[in-house]
Design a protein around this motif. Structure first.
Motif, PDB file in Angstrom:
ATOM      1  N   LEU A  26       0.827  -1.210   0.000  1.00 16.12           N
ATOM      2  CA  LEU A  26       0.000   0.000   0.000  1.00 16.12           C
ATOM      3  C   LEU A  26       0.860   1.258   0.000  1.00 16.12           C
ATOM      4  CD1 LEU A  26      -2.735  -1.157   2.523  1.00 16.12           C
ATOM      5  CD2 LEU A  26      -2.912  -1.063   0.030  1.00 16.12           C
ATOM      6  N   GLU A  27       1.975   1.215   0.722  1.00 12.19           N
ATOM      7  CA  GLU A  27       2.887   2.365   0.725  1.00 12.19           C
ATOM      8  C   GLU A  27       3.514   2.565  -0.648  1.00 12.19           C
ATOM      9  OE1 GLU A  27       6.887   4.042   3.004  1.00 12.19           O
ATOM     10  OE2 GLU A  27       6.065   2.084   3.540  1.00 12.19           O
ATOM     11  N   LEU A  28       3.884   1.469  -1.305  1.00 13.63           N
ATOM     12  CA  LEU A  28       4.448   1.567  -2.652  1.00 13.63           C
ATOM     13  C   LEU A  28       3.505   2.289  -3.598  1.00 13.63           C
ATOM     14  CD1 LEU A  28       6.086  -1.870  -3.542  1.00 13.63           C
ATOM     15  CD2 LEU A  28       7.202   0.348  -3.372  1.00 13.63           C
ATOM     16  N   LEU A  29       2.225   1.980  -3.494  1.00 12.85           N
ATOM     17  CA  LEU A  29       1.242   2.583  -4.385  1.00 12.85           C
ATOM     18  C   LEU A  29       1.088   4.079  -4.131  1.00 12.85           C
ATOM     19  CD1 LEU A  29      -1.405  -0.263  -4.217  1.00 12.85           C
ATOM     20  CD2 LEU A  29       0.266   0.149  -6.031  1.00 12.85           C
ATOM     21  N   GLN A  30       1.480   4.515  -2.949  1.00 15.05           N
ATOM     22  CA  GLN A  30       1.478   5.934  -2.652  1.00 15.05           C
ATOM     23  C   GLN A  30       2.687   6.646  -3.237  1.00 15.05           C
ATOM     24  OE1 GLN A  30      -0.703   7.864  -1.155  1.00 15.05           O
ATOM     25  NE2 GLN A  30      -1.978   6.620   0.173  1.00 15.05           N
ATOM     26  N   VAL A  31       3.849   5.997  -3.182  1.00 11.24           N
ATOM     27  CA  VAL A  31       5.086   6.698  -3.543  1.00 11.24           C
ATOM     28  C   VAL A  31       5.482   6.517  -5.012  1.00 11.24           C
ATOM     29  CG1 VAL A  31       5.936   6.617  -1.178  1.00 11.24           C
ATOM     30  CG2 VAL A  31       6.589   4.803  -2.757  1.00 11.24           C
ATOM     31  N   VAL A  32       5.053   5.405  -5.641  1.00 11.09           N
ATOM     32  CA  VAL A  32       5.294   5.213  -7.078  1.00 11.09           C
ATOM     33  C   VAL A  32       4.024   5.652  -7.794  1.00 11.09           C
ATOM     34  CG1 VAL A  32       5.818   3.574  -8.914  1.00 11.09           C
ATOM     35  CG2 VAL A  32       6.901   3.317  -6.670  1.00 11.09           C
ATOM     36  N   HIS A  33       4.084   6.743  -8.500  1.00 12.83           N
ATOM     37  CA  HIS A  33       2.887   7.385  -9.050  1.00 12.83           C
ATOM     38  C   HIS A  33       2.469   6.740 -10.363  1.00 12.83           C
ATOM     39  CE1 HIS A  33       3.715  11.263  -6.550  1.00 12.83           C
ATOM     40  NE2 HIS A  33       3.340  10.232  -5.816  1.00 12.83           N
ATOM     41  N   ARG A  34       1.356   6.061 -10.323  1.00  7.61           N
ATOM     42  CA  ARG A  34       0.853   5.335 -11.494  1.00  7.61           C
ATOM     43  C   ARG A  34       0.669   6.257 -12.693  1.00  7.61           C
ATOM     44  NH1 ARG A  34      -2.124   0.668 -12.874  1.00  7.61           N
ATOM     45  NH2 ARG A  34      -3.833   1.051 -14.322  1.00  7.61           N
ATOM     46  N   GLU A  35       0.217   7.485 -12.448  1.00  4.87           N
ATOM     47  CA  GLU A  35      -0.071   8.399 -13.556  1.00  4.87           C
ATOM     48  C   GLU A  35       1.184   8.746 -14.357  1.00  4.87           C
ATOM     49  OE1 GLU A  35       0.565  11.089  -9.925  1.00  4.87           O
ATOM     50  OE2 GLU A  35      -0.234   9.084 -10.362  1.00  4.87           O
ATOM     51  N   ASP A  36       2.369   8.576 -13.758  1.00  3.07           N
ATOM     52  CA  ASP A  36       3.617   8.858 -14.475  1.00  3.07           C
ATOM     53  C   ASP A  36       3.918   7.821 -15.546  1.00  3.07           C
ATOM     54  OD1 ASP A  36       4.009  11.088 -12.915  1.00  3.07           O
ATOM     55  OD2 ASP A  36       5.406  10.110 -11.530  1.00  3.07           O
ATOM     56  N   PHE A  37       3.188   6.707 -15.535  1.00  2.00           N
ATOM     57  CA  PHE A  37       3.441   5.619 -16.475  1.00  2.00           C
ATOM     58  C   PHE A  37       2.269   5.406 -17.435  1.00  2.00           C
ATOM     59  CE2 PHE A  37       6.056   5.042 -12.789  1.00  2.00           C
ATOM     60  CZ  PHE A  37       7.267   4.629 -13.292  1.00  2.00           C
ATOM     61  N   VAL A  38       1.297   6.303 -17.390  1.00  2.00           N
ATOM     62  CA  VAL A  38       0.117   6.205 -18.240  1.00  2.00           C
ATOM     63  C   VAL A  38       0.266   7.183 -19.403  1.00  2.00           C
ATOM     64  CG1 VAL A  38      -2.384   6.575 -18.334  1.00  2.00           C
ATOM     65  CG2 VAL A  38      -1.349   5.494 -16.324  1.00  2.00           C
ATOM     66  N   PRO A  39      -0.014   6.749 -20.643  1.00  3.78           N
ATOM     67  CA  PRO A  39       0.060   7.686 -21.778  1.00  3.78           C
ATOM     68  C   PRO A  39      -0.802   8.916 -21.538  1.00  3.78           C
ATOM     69  CG  PRO A  39      -0.202   5.428 -22.551  1.00  3.78           C
ATOM     70  CD  PRO A  39      -0.375   5.388 -21.067  1.00  3.78           C
ATOM     71  N   ALA A  41      -2.865  10.594 -23.193  1.00  2.00           N
ATOM     72  CA  ALA A  41      -4.265  10.571 -23.632  1.00  2.00           C
ATOM     73  C   ALA A  41      -5.180   9.886 -22.618  1.00  2.00           C
ATOM     74  CB  ALA A  41      -4.373   9.867 -24.983  1.00  2.00           C
ATOM     75  N   HIS A  42      -4.613   9.058 -21.750  1.00  2.00           N
ATOM     76  CA  HIS A  42      -5.426   8.306 -20.789  1.00  2.00           C
ATOM     77  C   HIS A  42      -5.093   8.651 -19.342  1.00  2.00           C
ATOM     78  CE1 HIS A  42      -7.039   5.821 -24.006  1.00  2.00           C
ATOM     79  NE2 HIS A  42      -5.806   5.690 -24.467  1.00  2.00           N
ATOM     80  N   ARG A  43      -4.332   9.722 -19.147  1.00  2.00           N
ATOM     81  CA  ARG A  43      -3.879  10.032 -17.783  1.00  2.00           C
ATOM     82  C   ARG A  43      -5.041  10.325 -16.839  1.00  2.00           C
ATOM     83  NH1 ARG A  43       1.503  12.906 -18.319  1.00  2.00           N
ATOM     84  NH2 ARG A  43       1.898  10.837 -19.172  1.00  2.00           N
ATOM     85  N   HIS A  44      -6.125  10.858 -17.374  1.00  2.00           N
ATOM     86  CA  HIS A  44      -7.290  11.134 -16.532  1.00  2.00           C
ATOM     87  C   HIS A  44      -7.952   9.852 -16.037  1.00  2.00           C
ATOM     88  CE1 HIS A  44      -8.947  10.414 -20.529  1.00  2.00           C
ATOM     89  NE2 HIS A  44     -10.141  10.235 -19.978  1.00  2.00           N
ATOM     90  N   ASP A  49     -10.633   1.615 -12.232  1.00  2.00           N
ATOM     91  CA  ASP A  49     -10.542   0.168 -12.042  1.00  2.00           C
ATOM     92  C   ASP A  49     -10.747  -0.556 -13.368  1.00  2.00           C
ATOM     93  OD1 ASP A  49     -10.408  -2.354 -10.929  1.00  2.00           O
ATOM     94  OD2 ASP A  49     -12.489  -2.334 -10.224  1.00  2.00           O
ATOM     95  N   THR A  50      -9.787  -0.412 -14.252  1.00  2.00           N
ATOM     96  CA  THR A  50      -9.871  -1.066 -15.556  1.00  2.00           C
ATOM     97  C   THR A  50      -8.481  -1.125 -16.169  1.00  2.00           C
ATOM     98  OG1 THR A  50     -11.035  -1.071 -17.697  1.00  2.00           O
ATOM     99  CG2 THR A  50     -10.241   1.057 -16.881  1.00  2.00           C
ATOM    100  N   GLU A  51      -8.315  -1.999 -17.171  1.00  2.00           N
ATOM    101  CA  GLU A  51      -7.088  -1.978 -17.961  1.00  2.00           C
ATOM    102  C   GLU A  51      -7.110  -0.748 -18.873  1.00  2.00           C
ATOM    103  OE1 GLU A  51      -5.437  -6.376 -18.622  1.00  2.00           O
ATOM    104  OE2 GLU A  51      -7.124  -5.883 -19.908  1.00  2.00           O
ATOM    105  N   LEU A  52      -5.943  -0.190 -19.110  1.00  2.00           N
ATOM    106  CA  LEU A  52      -5.844   0.983 -19.979  1.00  2.00           C
ATOM    107  C   LEU A  52      -5.135   0.617 -21.276  1.00  2.00           C
ATOM    108  CD1 LEU A  52      -4.840   3.783 -17.435  1.00  2.00           C
ATOM    109  CD2 LEU A  52      -7.105   3.252 -18.341  1.00  2.00           C
TER     110      LEU A  52
END
Length: 217
Positions: A26-39, A41-44, A49-52
Motif C-alpha cells: 500500500l505504501e508503494l502505491l502511494q510513492v510510485v505514481h501510477r499516472e507517471d506511467f500512463v500515456p 491521452a489516458h492520464r485522466h 478500475d480497468t485496464e488501460l
C-alpha cells in the motif's frame, strides 16, 4: 482532477477491498505514481478500475490486479526479479522498490523505449529494460528469485519455470477469455513445482507466447 484524492480513492475503494492489506504494498502505491506511467491521452483514467490501452494490442493491468500480484509474490530486498511484459514500466518501478535488481522484458520497441524513459525519470536505477520476447526468459541472467508475467498467457512455458531458483516464485494470469486465473507457481525442488490458484480475472495477452492447442475430434 485532485490527483492525491484519486490515488487515495483507488487504494481505499479498489485495492483494499481486494484483500491487498500488506502495508508495504500500500505504501508503494502511494510513492510510485501510477499516472507517471500512463500515456497522456489516458492520464485522466490512471486510477480507474480497468485496464488501460497502450497500443492496438496491449493494455496496462488494472490497479487492483497489479497490487494483488505484488502482494502474493512477497519480493524481498535481496532478490532478482524478471518481469515479462514491462509495457510502460509501472510494475517494474514498483518491483524496483522491493528487489535488489529487476530485468524487465518488453517485446514492443516503442513501449520498451517508454519504459526506459519512465524508469529513468522516476529514479529506478536498478532496472534493466530489454526489447525482446519473453517466453523463453532471459538467457544468461537466470536463475531468478521471482518472475512476473504482466499480462495473460494460455500456459506458462516450462522454459520460464526452469529459470526459477529453488524457492523462487512465478506469478501469471493463465487461460483464455472468459475464464482466466492468476496463479502463483513455486519451485519447491529442482524438478518439482507447486501451483496455487489466486483469483479470477481477465487480462490482455502477452505477445510471443504460444496459444493452447485447439481440441480436435
Amino acid at each position: 482532477m485532485n490527483v492525491e484524492q484519486a490515488r487515495f480513492n483507488m487504494i481505499e475503494q479498489q485495492i483494499r477491498p481486494w484483500d491487498v492489506l500488506d502495508p508495504s504494498v500500500l505504501e508503494l502505491l502511494q510513492v510510485v505514481h501510477r499516472e507517471d506511467f500512463v500515456p497522456a491521452a489516458h492520464r485522466h483514467q490512471a486510477f480507474v478500475d480497468t485496464e488501460l490501452p497502450l497500443t492496438a494490442t496491449r493494455r496496462m493491468l488494472a490497479p487492483r490486479v497489479e497490487a494483488r500480484l505484488l502482494q502474493e509474490l512477497k519480493v524481498q530486498r535481496h532478490e532478482k526479479v524478471l518481469e515479462i511484459g514491462a509495457a510502460t514500466g509501472h510494475l517494474a518501478a514498483l518491483l524496483a522498490r522491493q528487489a535488489q535488481r529487476v530485468v524487465a522484458v518488453e517485446a514492443d520497441a516503442d513501449l520498451a523505449a517508454q519504459a526506459t524513459a519512465n524508469l529513468k525519470r522516476t529514479g529506478a536505477a536498478n532496472v534493466s529494460v530489454l526489447n525482446q520476447d519473453g517466453a523463453a526468459g532471459v538467457a544468461g541472467e537466470e536463475p531468478f528469485d521471482v518472475i512476473l508475467l504482466s499480462g495473460s498467457v494460455a500456459v506458462v512455458p516450462q522454459a520460464l519455470l526452469n529459470q526459477l531458483k529453488v524457492g523462487g516464485r512465478l506469478a501469471a494470469i493463465v487461460g483464455g477469455e472468459p475464464v482466466m486465473r492468476a496463479v502463483l507457481v513455486t519451485r519447491v525442488a529442482a524438478g518439482e513445482f507447486r501451483t496455487v490458484e489466486l483469483f479470477d480475472t481477465v487480462a490482455g495477452r502477452l505477445p510471443g507466447f504460444a496459444e493452447a492447442p485447439a481440441f480436435s475430434f
